[in-house]
Write a protein that holds these residues in place. Structure first.
Motif: not given
Length: 273
Positions: A10-22
């Motif tokens: 879940l954390r990996t998925d969230s971090y990758l999404y957050l990276f894309a948005f950023t």
């Protein structure tokens, strides 16, 4: 999947999404002054509205996805609509980018009608195939230890269905990349474009397009692999937001560059305007 593995995924998925948005919004801020200077401070043309569609459809849609990822109540009943929106949103973004890229290649080939018909046919087929695959795919909502945030899981069968759209994007990018390289090779033998120390819109379209296609083919290929080789059902297709944000960002840069060159008074040497 044990609780530790679930939380890590879940954390990996969230971090990758957050990276894309950023990545998307940070680049937007970096280029906002150029956007205002070269597009909105000039007389509006069709290319201005196409730029707006590419840039701000993704801008607004990703805010919705961000809210679903980090603020929406967790649970199947509340998360399924968000997940469906996310899948069709990414598909819509890729359709917009594909149309814009098709217009570039169409111009590169001297507005050849046969090229337009063939490429348009491929896009229509891709849209239909993607819609069918997404309609029949079914994702499950991850049982999260956290009370908020929507994350879906895909078994291999459904991952293969969802990946159809991205595989078609990869195929289409590869096709356009090949056509761009072919045109660049053919241009070497055209006297009017043989002078390489003189900048032209033809060369810009070829060079920028080649860079774009090279990056996106690699990005989409990596994303497609995650649907099949990911060790976690949570991480299948987890690079889709990054691939989507990257394509929009690069497309915006391509259009901004052309507007900058046009404002400097450079022309396509072969006579096409």
């Amino acid at each position: 999947m044990d609780d530790y593995s679930l939380v890590a995924a879940l954390r990996t998925d969230s971090y990758l999404y957050l990276f894309a948005f950023t990545f998307l919004y940070y680049d937007h801020l970096l280029t906002l002054d150029e956007e205002i200077k070269f597009i909105w401070s000039r007389p509006y043309h069709s290319s201005s509205w196409l730029f707006f569609l590419n840039r701000y459809f993704s801008f607004v849609g990703n805010i919705v996805i961000f809210l679903s990822m980090f603020f929406a109540p967790s649970g199947p009943s509340s998360c399924h609509p968000w997940e469906q929106f996310q899948q069709f949103f990414h598909a819509s973004v890729q359709i917009i980018v594909a149309i814009l890229l098709t217009m570039r290649v169409y111009a590169l080939y001297g507005c050849n009608r046969h090229v337009a018909v063939v490429l348009s046919g491929i896009i229509i087929f891709g849209v239909c195939a993607t819609a069918v695959s997404l309609t029949f795919s079914k994702s499950s909502i991850a049982t999260s230890p956290f009370p908020i945030g929507c994350h879906d899981t895909l078994n291999l069968k459904n991952a293969a269905l969802v990946s159809v759209g991205w595989e078609l994007v990869l195929f289409y990018d590869t096709l356009l990349f090949s056509m761009t390289l072919l045109k660049a090779y053919q241009a070497r033998f055209q006297p009017q474009i043989k002078e390489f120390n003189k900048l032209s819109l033809f060369r810009i379209i070829v060079q920028d397009g080649s860079i774009y296609f090279g990056i996106m083919v690699l990005t989409n290929f990596t994303n497609v692999l995650t649907f099949y080789i990911s060790g976690s059902t949570l991480l299948r297709g987890t690079l889709s937001p990054f691939a989507s944000c990257t394509s929009v960002t690069l497309m915006s840069h391509l259009m901004l560059h052309l507007h900058k060159i046009a404002n400097k008074g450079l022309y396509y040497e072969s006579g096409m305007k």
